[in-house]
Design a protein around this motif. Structure first.
Motif, PDB file in Angstrom:
ATOM      1  N   ALA A  58      32.347  45.217  32.363  1.00 46.53           N
ATOM      2  CA  ALA A  58      33.291  44.754  33.390  1.00 46.53           C
ATOM      3  C   ALA A  58      33.809  43.349  33.073  1.00 46.53           C
ATOM      4  CB  ALA A  58      32.614  44.778  34.761  1.00 46.53           C
ATOM      5  N   ILE A  59      32.984  42.525  32.446  1.00 47.55           N
ATOM      6  CA  ILE A  59      33.397  41.145  32.116  1.00 47.55           C
ATOM      7  C   ILE A  59      34.575  41.173  31.140  1.00 47.55           C
ATOM      8  CG2 ILE A  59      32.660  38.959  31.056  1.00 47.55           C
ATOM      9  CD1 ILE A  59      29.756  39.730  31.951  1.00 47.55           C
ATOM     10  N   ASP A  60      34.465  42.014  30.095  1.00 45.76           N
ATOM     11  CA  ASP A  60      35.557  42.120  29.112  1.00 45.76           C
ATOM     12  C   ASP A  60      36.831  42.634  29.764  1.00 45.76           C
ATOM     13  OD1 ASP A  60      33.700  41.411  27.243  1.00 45.76           O
ATOM     14  OD2 ASP A  60      33.219  43.494  26.718  1.00 45.76           O
ATOM     15  N   ARG A  61      36.656  43.571  30.680  1.00 50.95           N
ATOM     16  CA  ARG A  61      37.850  44.147  31.332  1.00 50.95           C
ATOM     17  C   ARG A  61      38.590  43.070  32.122  1.00 50.95           C
ATOM     18  NH1 ARG A  61      37.755  49.911  31.478  1.00 50.95           N
ATOM     19  NH2 ARG A  61      35.683  50.871  31.298  1.00 50.95           N
ATOM     20  N   ALA A  62      37.833  42.237  32.852  1.00 50.02           N
ATOM     21  CA  ALA A  62      38.464  41.170  33.630  1.00 50.02           C
ATOM     22  C   ALA A  62      39.150  40.183  32.698  1.00 50.02           C
ATOM     23  CB  ALA A  62      37.415  40.462  34.482  1.00 50.02           C
ATOM     24  N   ARG A  63      38.454  39.798  31.622  1.00 49.63           N
ATOM     25  CA  ARG A  63      39.030  38.803  30.690  1.00 49.63           C
ATOM     26  C   ARG A  63      40.292  39.349  30.045  1.00 49.63           C
ATOM     27  NH1 ARG A  63      33.345  36.588  28.790  1.00 49.63           N
ATOM     28  NH2 ARG A  63      33.081  35.091  30.499  1.00 49.63           N
ATOM     29  N   SER A  64      40.254  40.627  29.643  1.00 50.03           N
ATOM     30  CA  SER A  64      41.443  41.222  29.010  1.00 50.03           C
ATOM     31  C   SER A  64      42.636  41.219  29.956  1.00 50.03           C
ATOM     32  CB  SER A  64      41.183  42.664  28.588  1.00 50.03           C
ATOM     33  OG  SER A  64      40.130  42.710  27.684  1.00 50.03           O
ATOM     34  N   ALA A  65      42.347  41.312  31.254  1.00 55.40           N
ATOM     35  CA  ALA A  65      43.446  41.318  32.227  1.00 55.40           C
ATOM     36  C   ALA A  65      43.845  39.895  32.620  1.00 55.40           C
ATOM     37  CB  ALA A  65      43.033  42.108  33.466  1.00 55.40           C
ATOM     38  N   GLY A  66      43.150  38.905  32.055  1.00 53.64           N
ATOM     39  CA  GLY A  66      43.483  37.507  32.360  1.00 53.64           C
ATOM     40  C   GLY A  66      43.039  37.083  33.751  1.00 53.64           C
ATOM     41  N   VAL A  67      42.019  37.747  34.282  1.00 52.75           N
ATOM     42  CA  VAL A  67      41.542  37.432  35.636  1.00 52.75           C
ATOM     43  C   VAL A  67      40.275  36.575  35.528  1.00 52.75           C
ATOM     44  CG1 VAL A  67      40.525  38.463  37.710  1.00 52.75           C
ATOM     45  CG2 VAL A  67      42.520  39.519  36.650  1.00 52.75           C
ATOM     46  N   PRO A  68      40.163  35.511  36.347  1.00 58.19           N
ATOM     47  CA  PRO A  68      38.958  34.679  36.308  1.00 58.19           C
ATOM     48  C   PRO A  68      37.719  35.516  36.612  1.00 58.19           C
ATOM     49  CG  PRO A  68      40.627  33.690  37.733  1.00 58.19           C
ATOM     50  CD  PRO A  68      41.154  35.024  37.308  1.00 58.19           C
ATOM     51  N   VAL A  69      36.668  35.306  35.835  1.00 56.26           N
ATOM     52  CA  VAL A  69      35.446  36.063  36.052  1.00 56.26           C
ATOM     53  C   VAL A  69      34.256  35.107  36.172  1.00 56.26           C
ATOM     54  CG1 VAL A  69      35.405  36.624  33.577  1.00 56.26           C
ATOM     55  CG2 VAL A  69      33.901  37.865  35.101  1.00 56.26           C
ATOM     56  N   ALA A  70      33.444  35.314  37.193  1.00 52.79           N
ATOM     57  CA  ALA A  70      32.219  34.533  37.366  1.00 52.79           C
ATOM     58  C   ALA A  70      31.038  35.452  37.075  1.00 52.79           C
ATOM     59  CB  ALA A  70      32.133  34.004  38.791  1.00 52.79           C
ATOM     60  N   VAL A  71      30.194  35.054  36.145  1.00 49.16           N
ATOM     61  CA  VAL A  71      28.975  35.818  35.885  1.00 49.16           C
ATOM     62  C   VAL A  71      27.853  35.124  36.645  1.00 49.16           C
ATOM     63  CG1 VAL A  71      27.395  36.697  34.128  1.00 49.16           C
ATOM     64  CG2 VAL A  71      29.846  36.506  33.623  1.00 49.16           C
ATOM     65  N   ILE A  72      27.353  35.808  37.654  1.00 49.60           N
ATOM     66  CA  ILE A  72      26.291  35.242  38.502  1.00 49.60           C
ATOM     67  C   ILE A  72      25.083  36.165  38.378  1.00 49.60           C
ATOM     68  CG2 ILE A  72      25.662  34.446  40.804  1.00 49.60           C
ATOM     69  CD1 ILE A  72      28.592  34.184  41.504  1.00 49.60           C
ATOM     70  N   ASP A  73      24.145  35.750  37.554  1.00 45.88           N
ATOM     71  CA  ASP A  73      22.983  36.589  37.244  1.00 45.88           C
ATOM     72  C   ASP A  73      21.978  36.504  38.402  1.00 45.88           C
ATOM     73  OD1 ASP A  73      20.749  37.821  36.241  1.00 45.88           O
ATOM     74  OD2 ASP A  73      20.744  36.722  34.332  1.00 45.88           O
ATOM     75  N   HIS A  74      21.745  37.638  39.047  1.00 46.78           N
ATOM     76  CA  HIS A  74      20.837  37.611  40.213  1.00 46.78           C
ATOM     77  C   HIS A  74      19.439  37.146  39.835  1.00 46.78           C
ATOM     78  CE1 HIS A  74      20.439  41.592  38.405  1.00 46.78           C
ATOM     79  NE2 HIS A  74      19.200  41.564  38.823  1.00 46.78           N
TER      80      HIS A  74
END
Ligand code: GRF
Length: 212
Positions: free
Chosen positions: A47-63
């Motif tokens: 999902a992280i790559d998909r967001a980045r490819s679409a140019g959308v800001p992504v926050a990875v928040i590891d529980h």
């Protein structure tokens, strides 16, 4: 016009194919919502790559970095508030959210679930549908309440269960419908045609329906 689009965040944990369907829908300028933020709780998830490819800001928040569910949810809430998010879409987000978080976002928090709720809440829905002998299966978009997969239903799509189906074949048939249904439901919300009022879904021009 673009400034008037509903600002949406998507929370995902894995493959992110529903995230992709929302990104694709929102890429159209006439779509009344835009994905302003993606939050992923598993470092390395597709999902992280998909967001980045679409140019959308992504926050990875590891529980795993948080001592409690409350602290994890508070970190998510901070990101959502900072990005002025209007509606949160859960898309394969594999963490239970705390009652406090659900209360804060009540009526602005939706989920897609791979069954015709109220049938088969929880996990392994395709296996359980096959085992039950149902001839029909499908997916549901619903508002999130504290009880798992029990919130008021916004939209459902049905698929037939075919003779000889295995879990994989049935899951693929349902997933194709998920990818159609989630953007459709989001559009209705963004256009103000669907709302949650006192625990019920109000659809423009239809009588209120209760919790599913
Ligand atoms: C979907 O079947 C969704 O309904 C369920 O988890 C799965 C996530 O798939 N909640 P993906 O990550 O969107 O591809």
């Amino acid at each position: 016009m673009a400034g008037k689009r509903l600002r949406v965040a998507v929370l995902a944990s894995g493959r992110g194919s529903n995230l992709q369907s929302l990104l694709d829908a929102c890429a159209a300028e006439e779509f009344p919502a835009s994905i302003a933020l993606v939050i992923v709780n598993i470092p390395g998830a597709k999902a992280i790559d998909r967001a980045r490819s679409a140019g959308v800001p992504v926050a990875v928040i590891d529980h795993k970095a948080f001592a409690s569910r409350e602290a994890f949810d508070a970190a998510i809430d901070r990101e959502l508030q900072a990005a002025s998010i209007g509606v949160v879409c859960l898309a394969g987000f594999m963490r239970l959210l705390t009652p406090g978080f659900v209360r804060t976002w009540a009526g602005r928090l939706i989920n897609i679930h791979p069954s015709l709720l109220p049938d088969f809440p929880g996990l392994d829905t395709h296996r359980r549908a096959l085992d039950s002998g149902s001839t029909e299966h499908g997916c549901t978009v619903h508002y999130v309440i504290a009880e798992l997969d029990a919130g008021p239903i916004i939209a459902q799509a049905k698929v037939p269960v075919m003779p000889g189906d295995d879990e994989e074949a049935l899951a693929a048939r349902v997933l194709a419908e998920e990818h159609r249904l989630y953007p459709q439901a989001l559009r209705l919300i963004a256009e103000g045609k669907v709302r949650m009022v006192e625990g019920r879904v109000l659809v423009e021009g239809q009588p209120a329906s209760g919790a599913g």
